[in-house]
Design a protein around this motif. Sequence first.
Motif, PDB file in Angstrom:
ATOM      1  N   GLN A   1      19.112 -16.635  -3.036  1.00 23.90           N
ATOM      2  CA  GLN A   1      19.378 -15.525  -2.126  1.00 23.90           C
ATOM      3  C   GLN A   1      18.216 -15.363  -1.148  1.00 23.90           C
ATOM      4  OE1 GLN A   1      21.891 -12.957  -5.447  1.00 23.90           O
ATOM      5  NE2 GLN A   1      19.728 -12.525  -5.165  1.00 23.90           N
ATOM      6  N   GLU A   2      18.522 -15.465   0.123  1.00 18.02           N
ATOM      7  CA  GLU A   2      17.502 -15.334   1.162  1.00 18.02           C
ATOM      8  C   GLU A   2      17.636 -13.955   1.808  1.00 18.02           C
ATOM      9  OE1 GLU A   2      15.180 -17.546   1.709  1.00 18.02           O
ATOM     10  OE2 GLU A   2      15.944 -19.331   0.674  1.00 18.02           O
ATOM     11  N   TRP A   3      16.879 -13.009   1.288  1.00 15.56           N
ATOM     12  CA  TRP A   3      16.883 -11.654   1.821  1.00 15.56           C
ATOM     13  C   TRP A   3      15.567 -10.975   1.474  1.00 15.56           C
ATOM     14  CZ3 TRP A   3      21.253  -8.690  -1.280  1.00 15.56           C
ATOM     15  CH2 TRP A   3      21.083  -8.901  -2.641  1.00 15.56           C
ATOM     16  N   CYS A   4      15.328  -9.839   2.111  1.00 13.41           N
ATOM     17  CA  CYS A   4      14.055  -9.131   1.957  1.00 13.41           C
ATOM     18  C   CYS A   4      14.321  -7.639   1.805  1.00 13.41           C
ATOM     19  CB  CYS A   4      13.155  -9.372   3.175  1.00 13.41           C
ATOM     20  SG  CYS A   4      12.836 -11.117   3.556  1.00 13.41           S
ATOM     21  N   MET A   5      13.247  -6.875   1.658  1.00 16.14           N
ATOM     22  CA  MET A   5      13.369  -5.415   1.629  1.00 16.14           C
ATOM     23  C   MET A   5      12.175  -4.791   2.329  1.00 16.14           C
ATOM     24  SD  MET A   5      12.413  -4.445  -2.327  1.00 16.14           S
ATOM     25  CE  MET A   5      11.004  -5.176  -3.185  1.00 16.14           C
ATOM     26  N   TRP A   6      12.427  -3.637   2.925  1.00 20.85           N
ATOM     27  CA  TRP A   6      11.352  -2.782   3.398  1.00 20.85           C
ATOM     28  C   TRP A   6      10.998  -1.854   2.245  1.00 20.85           C
ATOM     29  CZ3 TRP A   6       8.620  -4.055   7.352  1.00 20.85           C
ATOM     30  CH2 TRP A   6       9.184  -4.725   8.438  1.00 20.85           C
ATOM     31  N   LEU A   7       9.802  -2.023   1.714  1.00 24.05           N
ATOM     32  CA  LEU A   7       9.364  -1.279   0.538  1.00 24.05           C
ATOM     33  C   LEU A   7       8.307  -0.258   0.935  1.00 24.05           C
ATOM     34  CD1 LEU A   7       9.369  -0.966  -2.595  1.00 24.05           C
ATOM     35  CD2 LEU A   7       7.521  -2.666  -2.634  1.00 24.05           C
ATOM     36  N   THR A   8       8.543   1.001   0.558  1.00 26.29           N
ATOM     37  CA  THR A   8       7.549   2.053   0.758  1.00 26.29           C
ATOM     38  C   THR A   8       7.279   2.696  -0.596  1.00 26.29           C
ATOM     39  OG1 THR A   8       8.468   2.481   2.960  1.00 26.29           O
ATOM     40  CG2 THR A   8       6.905   4.089   2.075  1.00 26.29           C
ATOM     41  N   VAL A   9       6.147   2.358  -1.184  1.00 23.21           N
ATOM     42  CA  VAL A   9       5.788   2.874  -2.497  1.00 23.21           C
ATOM     43  C   VAL A   9       5.343   4.328  -2.362  1.00 23.21           C
ATOM     44  CG1 VAL A   9       4.246   2.587  -4.475  1.00 23.21           C
ATOM     45  CG2 VAL A   9       5.118   0.567  -3.259  1.00 23.21           C
ATOM     46  N   ALA A  10       5.793   5.159  -3.281  1.00 22.30           N
ATOM     47  CA  ALA A  10       5.417   6.571  -3.249  1.00 22.30           C
ATOM     48  C   ALA A  10       3.934   6.734  -3.579  1.00 22.30           C
ATOM     49  CB  ALA A  10       6.249   7.357  -4.247  1.00 22.30           C
ATOM     50  N   PRO A  11       3.239   7.652  -2.923  1.00 21.45           N
ATOM     51  CA  PRO A  11       1.834   7.913  -3.252  1.00 21.45           C
ATOM     52  C   PRO A  11       1.715   8.636  -4.588  1.00 21.45           C
ATOM     53  CG  PRO A  11       2.607   9.501  -1.651  1.00 21.45           C
ATOM     54  CD  PRO A  11       3.721   8.513  -1.832  1.00 21.45           C
TER      55      PRO A  11
ATOM     56  N   ILE B   1       0.851  -1.192   0.000  1.00 21.09           N
ATOM     57  CA  ILE B   1       0.000   0.000   0.000  1.00 21.09           C
ATOM     58  C   ILE B   1       0.884   1.238   0.000  1.00 21.09           C
ATOM     59  CG2 ILE B   1      -1.748   1.278   1.295  1.00 21.09           C
ATOM     60  CD1 ILE B   1      -2.681  -1.414   2.435  1.00 21.09           C
ATOM     61  N   ALA B   2       0.584   2.174  -0.881  1.00 20.83           N
ATOM     62  CA  ALA B   2       1.395   3.386  -1.011  1.00 20.83           C
ATOM     63  C   ALA B   2       1.524   4.096   0.327  1.00 20.83           C
ATOM     64  CB  ALA B   2       0.782   4.317  -2.043  1.00 20.83           C
ATOM     65  N   GLY B   3       2.741   4.502   0.634  1.00 20.20           N
ATOM     66  CA  GLY B   3       3.007   5.238   1.860  1.00 20.20           C
ATOM     67  C   GLY B   3       3.206   4.376   3.087  1.00 20.20           C
ATOM     68  N   GLU B   4       2.949   3.069   2.979  1.00 23.12           N
ATOM     69  CA  GLU B   4       3.113   2.168   4.111  1.00 23.12           C
ATOM     70  C   GLU B   4       4.344   1.289   3.918  1.00 23.12           C
ATOM     71  OE1 GLU B   4      -0.295  -0.130   5.122  1.00 23.12           O
ATOM     72  OE2 GLU B   4      -1.659   1.603   5.176  1.00 23.12           O
ATOM     73  N   LYS B   5       5.144   1.191   4.944  1.00 24.11           N
ATOM     74  CA  LYS B   5       6.352   0.372   4.907  1.00 24.11           C
ATOM     75  C   LYS B   5       5.958  -1.100   4.955  1.00 24.11           C
ATOM     76  CE  LYS B   5      10.839   0.201   7.290  1.00 24.11           C
ATOM     77  NZ  LYS B   5      11.592   0.764   8.444  1.00 24.11           N
ATOM     78  N   THR B   6       6.349  -1.855   3.923  1.00 28.33           N
ATOM     79  CA  THR B   6       5.921  -3.244   3.781  1.00 28.33           C
ATOM     80  C   THR B   6       7.130  -4.150   3.628  1.00 28.33           C
ATOM     81  OG1 THR B   6       3.905  -2.504   2.655  1.00 28.33           O
ATOM     82  CG2 THR B   6       4.492  -4.830   2.440  1.00 28.33           C
ATOM     83  N   LEU B   7       7.148  -5.253   4.363  1.00 30.81           N
ATOM     84  CA  LEU B   7       8.218  -6.235   4.213  1.00 30.81           C
ATOM     85  C   LEU B   7       7.905  -7.117   3.011  1.00 30.81           C
ATOM     86  CD1 LEU B   7      10.847  -7.430   5.489  1.00 30.81           C
ATOM     87  CD2 LEU B   7       9.350  -9.132   6.582  1.00 30.81           C
ATOM     88  N   VAL B   8       8.809  -7.125   2.038  1.00 31.01           N
ATOM     89  CA  VAL B   8       8.642  -7.915   0.819  1.00 31.01           C
ATOM     90  C   VAL B   8       9.851  -8.825   0.666  1.00 31.01           C
ATOM     91  CG1 VAL B   8       8.345  -7.853  -1.681  1.00 31.01           C
ATOM     92  CG2 VAL B   8       7.320  -6.057  -0.268  1.00 31.01           C
ATOM     93  N   CYS B   9       9.598 -10.110   0.437  1.00 35.14           N
ATOM     94  CA  CYS B   9      10.666 -11.092   0.248  1.00 35.14           C
ATOM     95  C   CYS B   9      10.391 -11.886  -1.027  1.00 35.14           C
ATOM     96  CB  CYS B   9      10.744 -12.054   1.429  1.00 35.14           C
ATOM     97  SG  CYS B   9      10.829 -11.274   3.064  1.00 35.14           S
ATOM     98  N   PRO B  10      11.371 -11.987  -1.936  1.00 37.14           N
ATOM     99  CA  PRO B  10      12.744 -11.507  -1.819  1.00 37.14           C
ATOM    100  C   PRO B  10      12.867 -10.005  -2.040  1.00 37.14           C
ATOM    101  CG  PRO B  10      12.415 -12.497  -3.973  1.00 37.14           C
ATOM    102  CD  PRO B  10      11.157 -12.747  -3.192  1.00 37.14           C
ATOM    103  N   ALA B  11      14.087  -9.500  -1.835  1.00 41.71           N
ATOM    104  CA  ALA B  11      14.392  -8.095  -2.062  1.00 41.71           C
ATOM    105  C   ALA B  11      14.372  -7.789  -3.556  1.00 41.71           C
ATOM    106  CB  ALA B  11      15.761  -7.761  -1.466  1.00 41.71           C
ATOM    107  N   ILE B  12      14.551  -6.531  -3.897  1.00 38.83           N
ATOM    108  CA  ILE B  12      14.499  -6.087  -5.284  1.00 38.83           C
ATOM    109  C   ILE B  12      15.470  -6.861  -6.174  1.00 38.83           C
ATOM    110  CG2 ILE B  12      16.141  -4.227  -4.793  1.00 38.83           C
ATOM    111  CD1 ILE B  12      14.723  -2.538  -6.918  1.00 38.83           C
ATOM    112  N   ASP B  13      16.598  -7.305  -5.623  1.00 40.98           N
ATOM    113  CA  ASP B  13      17.586  -8.021  -6.424  1.00 40.98           C
ATOM    114  C   ASP B  13      17.291  -9.504  -6.565  1.00 40.98           C
ATOM    115  OD1 ASP B  13      19.350  -5.815  -7.087  1.00 40.98           O
ATOM    116  OD2 ASP B  13      19.815  -5.753  -4.960  1.00 40.98           O
ATOM    117  N   GLY B  14      16.186  -9.961  -5.985  1.00 37.03           N
ATOM    118  CA  GLY B  14      15.664 -11.267  -6.325  1.00 37.03           C
ATOM    119  C   GLY B  14      16.125 -12.428  -5.472  1.00 37.03           C
ATOM    120  N   GLY B  15      15.316 -13.495  -5.527  1.00 31.27           N
ATOM    121  CA  GLY B  15      15.706 -14.763  -4.936  1.00 31.27           C
ATOM    122  C   GLY B  15      16.751 -15.463  -5.789  1.00 31.27           C
TER     123      GLY B  15
END
Length: 596
Positions: free
Chosen positions: A431-441, A397-411
């Motif tokens: 690759q076992e890693w994640c990212m905190w994603l905050t989509v711009a509104p 959701i835009a503006g909300e910090k969301t944990l997304v796995c895998p990270a932008i660079d992929g599994g």
Amino acid sequence: MQRQRKVNLLRSLQRSWQVAACVAMVGAIGTPVALADSSEENIRHCPDSNWCYYDRAQDRAWRYSPLGQINTDNVRDLRPAWIFQPGDVRQGLHGTPLVIDGHMYLATNPSTVWRLNAATGEREWIYIPEMDAAIISRSFFSHTRGLAIGDGRVYMGRADGHMVALDERTGEVIWDVQLVDSSKETAGISGAGVFVSSDLFVIGQNGGEYPVEGKIFGIDPKDGSLKWTFYTTGRGDEAALATWGGDTWKWGGGGSWQPGTVDYANNQIIMGTGNPNPDYDYCGSDCRDVNSDAIRPGDNLYTSSTVALDLDTGKLNWYFQEAPSDPYDYDAAPGEYVMLDDNGRSVVLHPGKNGFNHVHDSKTGQPLNVYADMKNQNWTSGFNLETGQWENMLWPIAGEKTLVCPAIDGGHSWNHGTYSPETGLFYRTVQEWCMWLTVAPKGGADYITAGSEVRTTEPFAQAYMAAEWIGTDPPGQSSHAFITARDPISGDLAWERRYDIIPHSALLSTGGGLLFNATQDGWVEAIDAADGSLLWKFNNGSGHNGGIVSYDVGGTQYIGVVSGQGSYVGYAVNALNLDKLINLKDSAAIVAFSLK
């Protein structure tokens, strides 16, 4: 602080690329040697002693060398034979060198080509293109991940959108064509192409991070003339255009920045496409609806997809989308299409950035199995083979910090795995890693990690990503990786080997029963392909972000390792391991090993 470090890094890289303009230069450096045989026949049926294509054989993509002089019994006697350092370090080395009849062909950043004596590392010639420094400095992708060879020509896609063919003997330019208007689009060419035949060469442009129309080109390798173009955002394809709201496809990104695999039996090439632009959108769970309030509403075909293209026309035979309306940047452009036989049925395996392995009927594209290779992915509960849908997708959701796995660079990243016909296993770094994603509104935000806040195409395209992402560990764990050894079709796990620091080299399997890997903290490893046990290791003194190849010169088998810290994925690994990877600087070298 981590986000600021990334922004500062990008700015520092851009400033470094502005220091000096490249000067066109072709120079014979070493003693002239005999012409290598890169005929269509030899490239299509690569001799055991050679490495003919990015993944060695363009109709298999196994990254397997049948050479067995170096084997599980004697690998402990492996020693460095020679080292080559190109001198100019720009984001390290990313690519995979090719070796034809004792000559090594190497691409270094941003678009330089070398020929070396593959037995000694002696420089034979160098090609340094003259490119517009302004284009190179503003592009996020002023790097190269490889080149191709065929019919006496070395083919190099450049960061400024040009495609050149060089005389393999002298390095002189045979032809030079501009495929991408990089002065306008900023995007260029960073991946290796595919020499399909004496009449066809296929290569894609990068572009997912830019508001452009991504393209894959079919060209005549004899003179560079354009034979066909496939538009990855659907131009001319009503079914694809119906998956975009309005005319958003015109700035939809996509592209294709790693080489495909040729399926000669079905007269097609199978490739991956890039993510839609911008990378992230504010529409949340409504994104797949073409009528939603969004920057790029709809599924956005054919981005983040596997596509099979007819060799004669470039027309689409089939596709499979690995992330509909991709809200995570899980594009399929890293490539890696491994051709296999399943009891007489031709199938193709693709490890996706999304953390899954996808198995398709190579003729029809029918998904036969889609299984998780990554343990910590949370973006979906899986792919339903009956409905043909990804289920329970996570929609930030835009503006909300969301944990997304895998990270932008992929599994799975863009350095490929390997299949060994000896063991029947496919080996892949996961690759076992994640990212905190905050989509711009809607309207943008001042916290985005990189690029412009809104779509910008004048006077030239600017990167448009529309979110902040911060790499982080999986819940309750530290970032880490596995090399998995699986039955490639069923996904059954034979063994796995854990790494506390994610390694980022390509893998190599050989006829000597070995699996080679190289790590971010400098180690080159020889592993028993049967059980995953470590047999030998050597520290090259730098991280690894490129390929590992095997070849033979004069009866001696060599293992060639691309060494050199420096890539966006490598930097992301470093950021999560600052306590372990201390003062790790960009570097570039090829280290060749042989038995003592």
